[in-house]
Design a protein around this motif. Sequence first.
Motif, PDB file in Angstrom:
ATOM      1  N   SER A  53     122.504  65.654  43.429  1.00  0.00           N
ATOM      2  CA  SER A  53     122.544  65.812  41.974  1.00  0.00           C
ATOM      3  C   SER A  53     121.188  65.453  41.386  1.00  0.00           C
ATOM      4  O   SER A  53     120.263  65.010  42.084  1.00  0.00           O
ATOM      5  CB  SER A  53     123.620  64.912  41.366  1.00  0.00           C
ATOM      6  OG  SER A  53     123.295  63.552  41.574  1.00  0.00           O
ATOM      7  N   GLU A  54     121.053  65.644  40.080  1.00  0.00           N
ATOM      8  CA  GLU A  54     119.831  65.321  39.356  1.00  0.00           C
ATOM      9  C   GLU A  54     119.484  63.842  39.489  1.00  0.00           C
ATOM     10  O   GLU A  54     118.313  63.466  39.538  1.00  0.00           O
ATOM     11  CB  GLU A  54     119.998  65.697  37.878  1.00  0.00           C
ATOM     12  CG  GLU A  54     118.815  65.342  36.990  1.00  0.00           C
ATOM     13  CD  GLU A  54     117.571  66.147  37.332  1.00  0.00           C
ATOM     14  OE1 GLU A  54     116.462  65.694  36.992  1.00  0.00           O
ATOM     15  OE2 GLU A  54     117.708  67.237  37.943  1.00  0.00           O
ATOM     16  N   ARG A  55     120.508  62.999  39.546  1.00  0.00           N
ATOM     17  CA  ARG A  55     120.277  61.557  39.635  1.00  0.00           C
ATOM     18  C   ARG A  55     119.521  61.210  40.913  1.00  0.00           C
ATOM     19  O   ARG A  55     118.624  60.364  40.905  1.00  0.00           O
ATOM     20  CB  ARG A  55     121.608  60.805  39.592  1.00  0.00           C
ATOM     21  CG  ARG A  55     121.466  59.294  39.575  1.00  0.00           C
ATOM     22  CD  ARG A  55     122.809  58.636  39.297  1.00  0.00           C
ATOM     23  NE  ARG A  55     123.770  58.936  40.360  1.00  0.00           N
ATOM     24  CZ  ARG A  55     123.865  58.218  41.488  1.00  0.00           C
ATOM     25  NH1 ARG A  55     123.065  57.193  41.692  1.00  0.00           N
ATOM     26  NH2 ARG A  55     124.760  58.540  42.412  1.00  0.00           N
ATOM     27  N   GLU A  56     119.871  61.836  42.063  1.00  0.00           N
ATOM     28  CA  GLU A  56     119.175  61.581  43.317  1.00  0.00           C
ATOM     29  C   GLU A  56     117.789  62.249  43.339  1.00  0.00           C
ATOM     30  O   GLU A  56     116.839  61.731  43.946  1.00  0.00           O
ATOM     31  CB  GLU A  56     119.987  62.092  44.516  1.00  0.00           C
ATOM     32  CG  GLU A  56     121.187  61.230  44.893  1.00  0.00           C
ATOM     33  CD  GLU A  56     122.372  61.469  43.989  1.00  0.00           C
ATOM     34  OE1 GLU A  56     122.327  62.444  43.199  1.00  0.00           O
ATOM     35  OE2 GLU A  56     123.336  60.669  44.033  1.00  0.00           O
ATOM     36  N   TYR A  57     117.668  63.413  42.677  1.00  0.00           N
ATOM     37  CA  TYR A  57     116.417  64.175  42.724  1.00  0.00           C
ATOM     38  C   TYR A  57     115.318  63.557  41.877  1.00  0.00           C
ATOM     39  O   TYR A  57     114.139  63.599  42.225  1.00  0.00           O
ATOM     40  CB  TYR A  57     116.668  65.620  42.269  1.00  0.00           C
ATOM     41  CG  TYR A  57     115.396  66.438  42.135  1.00  0.00           C
ATOM     42  CD1 TYR A  57     114.660  66.800  43.266  1.00  0.00           C
ATOM     43  CD2 TYR A  57     114.925  66.818  40.878  1.00  0.00           C
ATOM     44  CE1 TYR A  57     113.483  67.537  43.142  1.00  0.00           C
ATOM     45  CE2 TYR A  57     113.760  67.553  40.743  1.00  0.00           C
ATOM     46  CZ  TYR A  57     113.034  67.908  41.886  1.00  0.00           C
ATOM     47  OH  TYR A  57     111.874  68.627  41.761  1.00  0.00           O
ATOM     48  N   LYS A  58     115.674  62.954  40.771  1.00  0.00           N
ATOM     49  CA  LYS A  58     114.695  62.499  39.793  1.00  0.00           C
ATOM     50  C   LYS A  58     113.659  61.535  40.369  1.00  0.00           C
ATOM     51  O   LYS A  58     112.448  61.751  40.202  1.00  0.00           O
ATOM     52  CB  LYS A  58     115.417  61.862  38.602  1.00  0.00           C
ATOM     53  CG  LYS A  58     114.481  61.545  37.447  1.00  0.00           C
ATOM     54  CD  LYS A  58     115.272  61.046  36.242  1.00  0.00           C
ATOM     55  CE  LYS A  58     114.338  60.759  35.077  1.00  0.00           C
ATOM     56  NZ  LYS A  58     115.081  60.274  33.894  1.00  0.00           N
ATOM     57  N   PRO A  59     114.069  60.435  41.068  1.00  0.00           N
ATOM     58  CA  PRO A  59     113.032  59.524  41.604  1.00  0.00           C
ATOM     59  C   PRO A  59     112.144  60.188  42.649  1.00  0.00           C
ATOM     60  O   PRO A  59     110.953  59.887  42.746  1.00  0.00           O
ATOM     61  CB  PRO A  59     113.848  58.379  42.201  1.00  0.00           C
ATOM     62  CG  PRO A  59     115.209  58.932  42.437  1.00  0.00           C
ATOM     63  CD  PRO A  59     115.431  59.944  41.360  1.00  0.00           C
ATOM     64  N   ILE A  60     112.716  61.135  43.450  1.00  0.00           N
ATOM     65  CA  ILE A  60     111.913  61.849  44.452  1.00  0.00           C
ATOM     66  C   ILE A  60     110.894  62.735  43.750  1.00  0.00           C
ATOM     67  O   ILE A  60     109.707  62.787  44.116  1.00  0.00           O
ATOM     68  CB  ILE A  60     112.819  62.685  45.372  1.00  0.00           C
ATOM     69  CG1 ILE A  60     113.793  61.756  46.135  1.00  0.00           C
ATOM     70  CG2 ILE A  60     112.000  63.519  46.340  1.00  0.00           C
ATOM     71  CD1 ILE A  60     114.826  62.504  46.949  1.00  0.00           C
ATOM     72  N   SER A  61     111.340  63.438  42.702  1.00  0.00           N
ATOM     73  CA  SER A  61     110.469  64.352  41.959  1.00  0.00           C
ATOM     74  C   SER A  61     109.301  63.605  41.333  1.00  0.00           C
ATOM     75  O   SER A  61     108.159  64.081  41.354  1.00  0.00           O
ATOM     76  CB  SER A  61     111.287  65.062  40.880  1.00  0.00           C
ATOM     77  OG  SER A  61     110.461  65.828  40.038  1.00  0.00           O
TER      78      SER A  61
END
Length: 717
Positions: free
Chosen positions: A11-19
């Motif tokens: 989800s966006e929650r997991e992707y955000k810190p990686i991005s």
Amino acid sequence: MSRNILTVTKSEREYKPISQILQRTGIPASEIRRGQGNRSLKRELVNQSISLIIIDLSDLELSGYEVIDKVKELDPDVSVTLIKDNFKLDEAVKLVKAGATDLIEKDELESRLEESVEAIFSKKFEFEKNLKISDLNRDLEEILNNHIINSLPGIFFVIDKTGQIISVNNRFREKFEYEPGEDNHYTNFVSEEDYQAAVESFDTTLKYSSNEVELFLKTKDGGEVPYLLSGITTTINNEMILVGTGIDIKDRKEAERKLLQEQSFTEKVLDSIPGLFYVLDEDMNYIRVNQSFIDQLGYSWQEIQDMHPLDFYFEDDHERIANVIKKAFEEGSASISARVTTKNGEHPYFYLTGSFFNQDGTNYILGTGVDITQQVNLEDLLKQAQRMAKIGAWEYDLVNEKMNWTEVTRNILEVDADYDPDLEAGINFYVGESKDKISKAVEQAIAYGESYDLELKVRTGKGKMKWIRTIGEASFRGGKCVRLHGSFQDITDKKLAEERIKESLKEKEILLMEVHHRVKNNLALVSSLMQLQAYQADEENVYKYLHDNQSRIKSIALIHEQLYQHHDFTYVHLDEQTENLVKHISDSIGDGTEITIDLNLDEVIVNINQAVPYTLILNEVITNTYKHAFNEKREGQITVTLGELNGLISLTVKDNGVGFKEDFDFETPTTLGMTLIKTLSDQLYGSHKFDSGKNGSTFSLEFGKNDSLRGASSSLI
């Protein structure tokens, strides 16, 4: 080499810190969600020329190995970085063997991801080897690469069969004094207290290929930290080695210590409870009892564990006890008073309670018990005393409209033991004015909370009239009366005795009135006879003596007259007596003079035994003042002051006459009047004084109020 990155997250929650981290590298990155399937993944790999795919394994049903297999099927050359909360050692080894380029735990994203990406694209990424064991094959070198062992959450070490530590990870170096090539025997890192346990654990691991142990290890700063150590053995080129990991369990140990401390505290609290404490399960087994349970009942814990709860009670109480236990399990709580059998054969009374609770799906009863033997015995004594004193009790529950009477109350009203009263029926036992009084008292108690204490008449169930004393109080809750309660006492005998006493006192009062009346009349007769005798006297001295004695008798008669008029046969009002006596003397011997009388009289009440000598003294002083203070003038003033302060009575008679002669001896009286004053003053245990001068004379008398003085004439005869 192309520089494109694809991230696969849930989800966006997991992707955000990686991005956010990837943006700092400046390398183009795209993303897909795990739910979009293999077709989307293949399209991205082909169209975007993806060189690195970053996959978040959180909450993924597929294992990391299966994920790598699917990615490699689409593009065998793509680099794969896996992200997860944590990687176990054996899992990490297998993932690297399966083709994972890098493994990053989530709490290391910020510190490692950017560096890992740049290393991959600069073609500088490779695993550094810190385990240099000759003749190790390529697979072992991959397993022991620097990247894997340094990503572990705890320490990593390799020990040869002689006990020397030959390889460690960075965490080990951070914590302990480890220098390659020196004497690094494993026992050098173990606390002295755990030395033997470490040796035994090492031998066990070599013997059985695996082992786990908790040891305190010595850190760089000189401290000792608890570790949970796990080890396995393996053979490389016919050389046995021990591969181990360790986790710092200081926090866990502290938590365990606090838990043990709390458990110890709870144990002490339960054992300090003066009464019984127990926990009972649904199978009627005692799970826990406190020390008081053991001490007071005398059974050991082993014996209690083998006993059924009913074993502690009389057989006649078994059904009652069983019902209470059942009620506690079904309704949540219950209580009962019963006799408990101790090991030494005693049978104390206990008030027992039980409360239901559920723990991990199992039902229990938590109970307490208080020894009420003394209270029960006192209640029995109280009931006996109430029966003897004819004192009962009653209670009216306004919420449930329920009236309760004790056995003594029923006995007083002569009703059957099973008589079930109500408020109206209770009031109807009262008769006449008593019924009106109790009705009003009950209404006031309910409305305003006013308590009452009344002596009233009732007619019993058998028609007998009785006097009773009833006391009532109200209890309020939320501003509303919910309960009336009080006592009920048979005072018939007391009332009859009071009536007999009143009748007897009335008879005595009439008798005393008649006595005082006759004494007054007789004194008046004697006074009249002395007056007649005085008129017939030829000599002036005889006349004077008779007249003086007549005045003295009159002063005593005035006392009896006051007692007769007041119907009080014990106490005399000295202020009233003083006023009457001064008026009598003034009327008798003050004719032809302009003598002004000034009276300053406070209310003073004494018994007749003090009133008689006081009156005689006053008579002598006033008479003497009239006769001698104003010889040479026809007018003057006499001031009489009477008062009482803190039980001390004072009398002052002051005149503005000629005063006493200068050579008059007050200490050695020669006249009857002065002798009477001195003698009667002594009889009052008082003191008197005469002061005389050109401006008149003053007489002072002081004596203490004393009801124990006896007759006035005893010291004169």
